[in-house]
Every structure is written in C-alpha cells, then in structure tokens.
Design a protein around this motif. Structure first.
Motif, mmCIF file in Angstrom:
data_model
loop_
_atom_site.group_PDB
_atom_site.id
_atom_site.type_symbol
_atom_site.label_atom_id
_atom_site.label_comp_id
_atom_site.label_asym_id
_atom_site.label_seq_id
_atom_site.Cartn_x
_atom_site.Cartn_y
_atom_site.Cartn_z
ATOM 1 N N GLY A 158 0.807 -1.205 0.000
ATOM 2 C CA GLY A 158 0.000 0.000 0.000
ATOM 3 C C GLY A 158 0.843 1.260 0.000
ATOM 4 N N CYS A 159 0.166 2.385 -0.160
ATOM 5 C CA CYS A 159 0.897 3.648 -0.247
ATOM 6 C C CYS A 159 0.031 4.786 0.276
ATOM 7 C CB CYS A 159 1.288 3.912 -1.696
ATOM 8 S SG CYS A 159 2.287 5.390 -1.837
ATOM 9 N N ASP A 160 0.648 5.653 1.095
ATOM 10 C CA ASP A 160 -0.051 6.835 1.624
ATOM 11 C C ASP A 160 0.417 8.116 0.947
ATOM 12 O OD1 ASP A 160 -1.154 5.109 3.461
ATOM 13 O OD2 ASP A 160 0.180 5.687 5.100
ATOM 14 N N LYS A 161 1.200 8.003 -0.100
ATOM 15 C CA LYS A 161 1.812 9.207 -0.673
ATOM 16 C C LYS A 161 0.856 9.980 -1.592
ATOM 17 C CE LYS A 161 6.170 9.075 0.777
ATOM 18 N NZ LYS A 161 5.909 8.355 2.030
ATOM 19 N N PHE A 162 -0.047 9.287 -2.228
ATOM 20 C CA PHE A 162 -1.031 9.935 -3.102
ATOM 21 C C PHE A 162 -0.403 10.862 -4.135
ATOM 22 C CE2 PHE A 162 -3.593 8.464 0.424
ATOM 23 C CZ PHE A 162 -4.699 7.931 -0.230
ATOM 24 N N CYS A 163 0.575 10.358 -4.870
ATOM 25 C CA CYS A 163 1.044 11.096 -6.043
ATOM 26 C C CYS A 163 -0.193 11.273 -6.922
ATOM 27 C CB CYS A 163 2.118 10.315 -6.786
ATOM 28 S SG CYS A 163 3.592 10.061 -5.777
ATOM 29 N N SER A 164 -0.352 12.452 -7.521
ATOM 30 C CA SER A 164 -1.667 12.775 -8.091
ATOM 31 C C SER A 164 -2.011 11.948 -9.330
ATOM 32 C CB SER A 164 -1.737 14.265 -8.425
ATOM 33 O OG SER A 164 -0.750 14.587 -9.372
ATOM 34 N N PHE A 165 -1.000 11.222 -9.892
ATOM 35 C CA PHE A 165 -1.255 10.426 -11.103
ATOM 36 C C PHE A 165 -1.542 8.960 -10.804
ATOM 37 C CE2 PHE A 165 3.282 10.855 -10.194
ATOM 38 C CZ PHE A 165 3.631 9.531 -9.982
ATOM 39 N N CYS A 166 -1.381 8.523 -9.543
ATOM 40 C CA CYS A 166 -1.200 7.099 -9.258
ATOM 41 C C CYS A 166 -2.421 6.420 -8.633
ATOM 42 C CB CYS A 166 0.010 6.952 -8.342
ATOM 43 S SG CYS A 166 0.450 5.240 -8.059
ATOM 44 N N VAL A 167 -2.755 5.243 -9.123
ATOM 45 C CA VAL A 167 -3.908 4.496 -8.591
ATOM 46 C C VAL A 167 -3.561 3.627 -7.391
ATOM 47 C CG1 VAL A 167 -5.431 4.212 -10.585
ATOM 48 C CG2 VAL A 167 -3.529 2.638 -10.298
ATOM 49 N N VAL A 168 -2.263 3.448 -7.146
ATOM 50 C CA VAL A 168 -1.866 2.477 -6.108
ATOM 51 C C VAL A 168 -2.530 2.719 -4.742
ATOM 52 C CG1 VAL A 168 0.113 1.698 -4.729
ATOM 53 C CG2 VAL A 168 0.237 1.670 -7.217
ATOM 54 N N PRO A 169 -2.576 3.973 -4.250
ATOM 55 C CA PRO A 169 -3.212 4.168 -2.948
ATOM 56 C C PRO A 169 -4.677 3.707 -2.924
ATOM 57 C CG PRO A 169 -1.924 6.094 -3.546
ATOM 58 C CD PRO A 169 -1.991 5.219 -4.770
ATOM 59 N N TYR A 170 -5.296 3.654 -4.107
ATOM 60 C CA TYR A 170 -6.697 3.225 -4.175
ATOM 61 C C TYR A 170 -6.817 1.711 -4.349
ATOM 62 C CZ TYR A 170 -6.694 8.201 -5.089
ATOM 63 O OH TYR A 170 -6.449 9.546 -5.000
ATOM 64 N N GLY A 202 7.918 -3.662 -1.611
ATOM 65 C CA GLY A 202 6.829 -2.858 -1.078
ATOM 66 C C GLY A 202 6.522 -1.778 -2.086
ATOM 67 N N GLN A 203 5.260 -1.327 -2.135
ATOM 68 C CA GLN A 203 4.926 -0.231 -3.046
ATOM 69 C C GLN A 203 5.749 0.987 -2.660
ATOM 70 O OE1 GLN A 203 1.754 -2.035 -2.546
ATOM 71 N NE2 GLN A 203 1.849 -2.592 -4.704
ATOM 72 N N ASN A 204 6.028 1.057 -1.362
ATOM 73 C CA ASN A 204 6.806 2.177 -0.849
ATOM 74 C C ASN A 204 7.690 1.600 0.239
ATOM 75 O OD1 ASN A 204 7.550 4.755 -0.685
ATOM 76 N ND2 ASN A 204 5.691 5.486 0.288
ATOM 77 N N SER A 236 11.304 2.553 -3.818
ATOM 78 C CA SER A 236 11.456 3.536 -2.754
ATOM 79 C C SER A 236 10.971 4.913 -3.158
ATOM 80 C CB SER A 236 12.937 3.650 -2.396
ATOM 81 O OG SER A 236 13.415 2.410 -1.969
ATOM 82 N N HIS A 237 10.647 5.713 -2.142
ATOM 83 C CA HIS A 237 10.291 7.118 -2.371
ATOM 84 C C HIS A 237 11.423 7.976 -1.810
ATOM 85 C CE1 HIS A 237 8.278 10.979 -2.162
ATOM 86 N NE2 HIS A 237 7.296 10.477 -2.888
ATOM 87 N N PRO A 238 11.850 9.021 -2.541
ATOM 88 C CA PRO A 238 12.974 9.838 -2.062
ATOM 89 C C PRO A 238 12.772 10.358 -0.633
ATOM 90 C CG PRO A 238 12.401 10.452 -4.316
ATOM 91 C CD PRO A 238 11.382 9.450 -3.876
ATOM 92 N N VAL A 263 12.102 9.508 -9.620
ATOM 93 C CA VAL A 263 11.899 10.942 -9.383
ATOM 94 C C VAL A 263 10.696 11.446 -10.190
ATOM 95 C CG1 VAL A 263 13.548 11.737 -11.143
ATOM 96 C CG2 VAL A 263 13.063 13.190 -9.193
ATOM 97 N N GLN A 264 10.369 10.775 -11.274
ATOM 98 C CA GLN A 264 9.181 11.023 -12.128
ATOM 99 C C GLN A 264 9.301 12.236 -13.046
ATOM 100 O OE1 GLN A 264 7.377 8.482 -12.006
ATOM 101 N NE2 GLN A 264 7.294 7.702 -9.928
ATOM 102 N N SER A 265 9.899 13.340 -12.566
ATOM 103 C CA SER A 265 10.060 14.525 -13.418
ATOM 104 C C SER A 265 11.221 15.350 -12.877
ATOM 105 C CB SER A 265 8.773 15.363 -13.393
ATOM 106 O OG SER A 265 9.016 16.636 -13.974
ATOM 107 N N ASN A 275 2.333 16.149 -6.625
ATOM 108 C CA ASN A 275 2.276 15.928 -5.170
ATOM 109 C C ASN A 275 3.437 15.063 -4.679
ATOM 110 O OD1 ASN A 275 1.139 16.285 -2.616
ATOM 111 N ND2 ASN A 275 0.006 14.338 -2.729
ATOM 112 N N ARG A 276 4.613 15.274 -5.277
ATOM 113 C CA ARG A 276 5.767 14.467 -4.879
ATOM 114 C C ARG A 276 6.405 14.972 -3.585
ATOM 115 N NH1 ARG A 276 6.728 9.447 -6.563
ATOM 116 N NH2 ARG A 276 8.966 9.786 -6.387
ATOM 117 N N LYS A 277 6.168 16.229 -3.241
ATOM 118 C CA LYS A 277 6.661 16.812 -1.983
ATOM 119 C C LYS A 277 8.182 16.875 -1.880
ATOM 120 C CE LYS A 277 2.551 16.011 0.813
ATOM 121 N NZ LYS A 277 1.767 14.885 0.384
HETATM 122 FE FE1 SF4 Z 1 2.738 5.762 -3.963
HETATM 123 FE FE2 SF4 Z 1 4.650 5.331 -5.804
HETATM 124 FE FE3 SF4 Z 1 2.094 5.651 -6.567
HETATM 125 FE FE4 SF4 Z 1 3.473 7.753 -5.620
HETATM 126 S S1 SF4 Z 1 3.934 6.579 -7.506
HETATM 127 S S2 SF4 Z 1 1.351 7.156 -5.024
HETATM 128 S S3 SF4 Z 1 4.763 6.799 -4.062
HETATM 129 S S4 SF4 Z 1 2.905 3.961 -5.320
#
Ligand code: SF4
Ligand code: 5AD
Length: 437
Positions: A158-170, A202-204, A236-238, A263-265, A275-277
């Motif tokens: 799971g993931c609590d980061k909620f990058c605005s493009f990503c479905v994983v948290p859902y 792990g997703q994160n 991993s997330h930075p 890093v995505q961008s 929303n990478r913070k």
């Molecule tokens: Fe989480 Fe990675 Fe998706 Fe961002 S890209 S919401 S860190 S799973």
C-alpha cells in the motif's frame, strides 16, 4: 488419490504481483492444484492484473476473450481475475464477462481456498475486501522445493503518498508493514530452501515501519542470516530515504549497490503538481549523499512524460535531471489518466498525445545512450555474479552482478546459487559477458 488439478497463472505488472502469484499458487496448492505453463490443459486460469497504466481493463477483457473457446470446450474450467484491476473493477468484470467465475483483490487472496470451494459447488466468488486479518499469517509457510537462488519477499504493501497520477493508494490501500519477526522467519525458510538473494518488496518499501529502526533495522536483522548473501529492496520514495538506510548502503556488505529511486520529473512545477513533496534539487542532493556512502551505486528510476500541464521547458528539466543523476537504468512512461486520481481531472491541461509521444522517444533515446555508456564501462572490470540458471547457449550460465546486470559466462564449472568473481569482457545490448576471474 485424484490427479492434481492444473492452474495457469498469467502475471502482469510489478514484482509485487510476481510474489502474489507465487503465494496464490501455494494457497491453491492446498486444494490440489499444481502449476501448468499452458492455459490449454488448465482446470483454472488466473489473470493477476496490473492497473497502473493505460488500457489495463481492456487488456484483461481481450485476454479473457482468448479463453472463450477453452471454456466452451470445458465448462468445468474456472476463470479468475486477481490483482489491481480485480480490486478496482471486480464487479464490473463479472457483469461484463459472465465467463469469469472468480474475482479476488490483492488483499484477500489468502481466502482463495474457501473461494475455490464455492467454485467447486458451481457458485461464483468475489472478494475485494481490505480485511483486518494478516493474509501472510494465514498463508503461512512457503514450500521448499523448486526454488531458484533468488526470491522476492513482500514486507510492506500500500501507499499513503497519493502522487496525483497514481492508482496504487486506491487499489492497494493504505501503507501496512509486516512485523519484522515474521519476515525474518520467512527469509530463514527461503534460505533453508537454497535462496541466496532476497529482494524486499513494497509499493513504498522504504516507508517500512514494522521494525523500530525502519527498513534499515530490518536489513541489519536479515544481514545476520547465515547463507543469505544478498539483500535488495524496491520500490522507494525519495522522502523516505532516512539516514540509517543511506548509511547501510555504505556499511552493510550484503546490501547490494543498486537503488531504484524514481523521481518522475525534473521540473519543480510538475513535481508539485504530482504531489511528490520534493524538488529536483532535493533529489539530486539526496543522490549525492547516497553516493557518498556507496560511490559505485547503480541508480535506477522511473519517469512520466506528458503529465497535464507539462511544457517544453518542464520536459527539458527532465532531460537535465536524467543526465545529472546518472541513471544506470531508467524506465519512462507516457502519462495515462487513471480513473479516480486527481491528475485525471485536469482534462483541460492534457498534453497533445503526439507531443507526449515525441518527448517519450527523446527521453528513451537519452536514457538508452546513458545506460549503454555505463554498461560498456563495465568491460575490463571484475564483478561478483550470483549464478541463476543455464543460458541459451550450450555450456552457458547466467546470473546477476551486484549492480543487477545480467552476466553470462561460458564453459565454467558453476552451478545455480554459486557466487563468483567474473571479469567482464563484452557488453551486449541487455547483458554482459565474461569469464571467471
Ligand atoms: Fe505511492 Fe509510488 Fe504511486 Fe506515488 S507513484 S502514489 S509513491 S505507489
Ligand atoms: N501514467 C503513467 N505512468 C505511471 N506510473 C504510475 N502511474 C502512472 C500513470 N498514471 C509510473 C510511475 C511509477 C511506475 C511504477 O509507473 O513512473 O513509478
């Protein structure tokens, strides 16, 4: 005893799905299933799906369409959909495709044996809950036979980061870490079965908190297991690269010098919208610190091009960070709007698809050139190779370097599980070749 039933599992997406498929096979093993490599003689077909990018659901429907003939020939054939598409669209799948007997989400597959009972009685079964119980505790021990020298081990989901493009948290839900003692037990069992390298998944994964010293604490515990030679982790997330984990890259010999840190961008404006913070500069400074601990680190990353609102200047920043961070490997994707995510609502800002395709091509060309240059620079160097299996040529064995390059060696007396020094002599597009040093 009745003949074993045959299960064909097709796995899409990330390594976490590969791990889940293995565990689903084990769970159904208790119900008399063995794996088959072909759908043609299967009693059950299970698609373990991925929802991360475009056309995921359509791909599932077209794949299901291919099994229509088999189902018509053998009405007892059971067809199931698992994974993230099952989680996101399970009920819809059952409505649209009546040949589907079973839908199971990534958090409920420990219930497969009970679901199989329902199927055996001619019912359908759907479970996309996020149950309270720990599925790994219910699945318990992993079988010893038939293992290679490397294994995946899921430690966090799971993931609590909620990058605005990503479905994983859902689709995968909130971050949950497995308790360290259970992971260590599972790792010990894997090592007893001949595993020498474990990749923690792990997703994160670096947000892991099932140990009081986080992922680094878990790695140091695993470091104590005799017979385990290599430890890796992904993804991993930075913002979760803490000091202890950075330090472990310099001091833990079993922790391999490879890090997948997307890093995505490279544009601060786009990173904010994603929303990478963190900023591009934060990322580059972090890489510097990790390389100070482990100078030969092989860095890997992910990029998205054509995120809503991305301008030519933003894209140039992405090309720049790709060069500055010095990736040994990188994966790049064209942005695809995922239903239910905040970025998918920015329809007015969508980048022209032709522009996005052209950017993707440019980024991929640059990444390929960088990758190839770094790989070619391995020629003449000695690496340590964990041999995994015979290669395509007679007398050839293939394994992985500490940097995760595929390395092949011919005519050497090595067996799967051996770790040997290899002098690199050739660099081909996707692999290195050499001889025992
Ligand atoms: Fe989480 Fe990675 Fe998706 Fe961002 S890209 S919401 S860190 S799973
Ligand atoms: N569109 C394109 N790529 C995506 N990824 C995640 N979501 C999307 C999306 N909506 C990419 C990210 C992530 C990798 C696993 O997939 O780069 O790191």
């Amino acid at each position: 005893m009745s003949a074993p039933k045959k299960l064909f599992i097709k796995t899409y997406g990330c390594q976490m799905n590969v791990y889940d498929s293995e565990r689903m096979l084990e769970a159904l093993g208790g119900k008399g299933y063995v794996e088959t490599q072909s759908p043609d003689d299967a009693d059950m077909i299970l698609l373990n799906t991925c929802h991360i990018r475009e056309k995921a659901a359509e791909k599932v429907y077209s794949e299901l369409g291919r099994y229509k003939g088999l189902k018509a020939e053998n009405p007892d054939l059971k067809i199931g959909v698992a994974g993230c598409v099952a989680q996101a669209e399970g009920e819809e799948i059952m409505r649209r495709q009546p040949m589907v007997d079973l839908v199971v989400g990534p958090q409920s597959y420990h219930r497969l044996p009970a679901m199989e009972d329902a199927l055996a009685q001619g019912q359908k079964a759907l479970d996309t809950d996020f149950p309270e119980e720990d599925k790994f505790e219910i699945l318990k021990r992993r079988p010893k036979s038939g293992r290679g020298p490397t294994a995946f081990l899921t430690v966090q989901e799971g993931c609590d980061k909620f990058c605005s493009f990503c479905v994983v948290p859902y689709t995968r839900g909130a971050e949950v870490s497995r308790p360290a003692d259970r992971i260590i037990r599972e790792a010990q069992e894997l090592v007893e079965a001949g595993v020498r390298e474990i990749t923690l998944l792990g997703q994160n994964v670096n947000a892991y908190n099932g140990h009081d010293r986080g992922l680094a604490g878990l790695i140091w515990e695993l470091d104590q297991i005799d017979g385990l030679a290599r430890i890796r982790f992904t993804t991993s997330h930075p913002n979760d690269m803490d000091d202890a984990l950075i330090e472990a890259h310099g001091t833990c010999e079993k922790l391999m010098p490879y890090l997948h840190l997307p890093v995505q961008s490279g544009s601060d404006r786009i990173l904010k919208a994603m929303n990478r913070k963190h900023t591009a500069e934060d990322y580059l400074r972090l890489i510097e610190r990790i390389r100070a601990a482990r100078p030969d680190l092989h860095l890997s990353g992910d990029f998205i091009v054509g995120f809503p609102g991305e301008t030519d200047a933003d894209f140039e920043d992405t090309l720049t960070i790709t060069r500055e961070a010095g990736y040994g490997t990188a994966f790049s994707f064209k942005y695809s709007p995922r239903p239910g995510t905040p970025a998918a609502e920015k329809t007015a800002k969508m980048v022209d698809p032709d522009v996005a395709s052209e950017r993707l091509q440019r980024l991929q060309d640059q990444i390929n050139t960088q990758q190839r240059t770094l790989q070619d620079a391995m020629v003449g160097r000695e690496v340590s190779v964990l041999f995994e299996k015979p290669g395509r040529l007679d007398g050839q064995m293939v394994g992985k370097s500490e940097y995760l390059h595929a390395v092949h060696v011919s005519g050497a007396d090595v067996a799967p599980g051996d770790i040997r020094k290899v002098l690199i002599e050739q660099s081909a597009p996707n692999s290195l070749g050499g001889s025992l040093a």
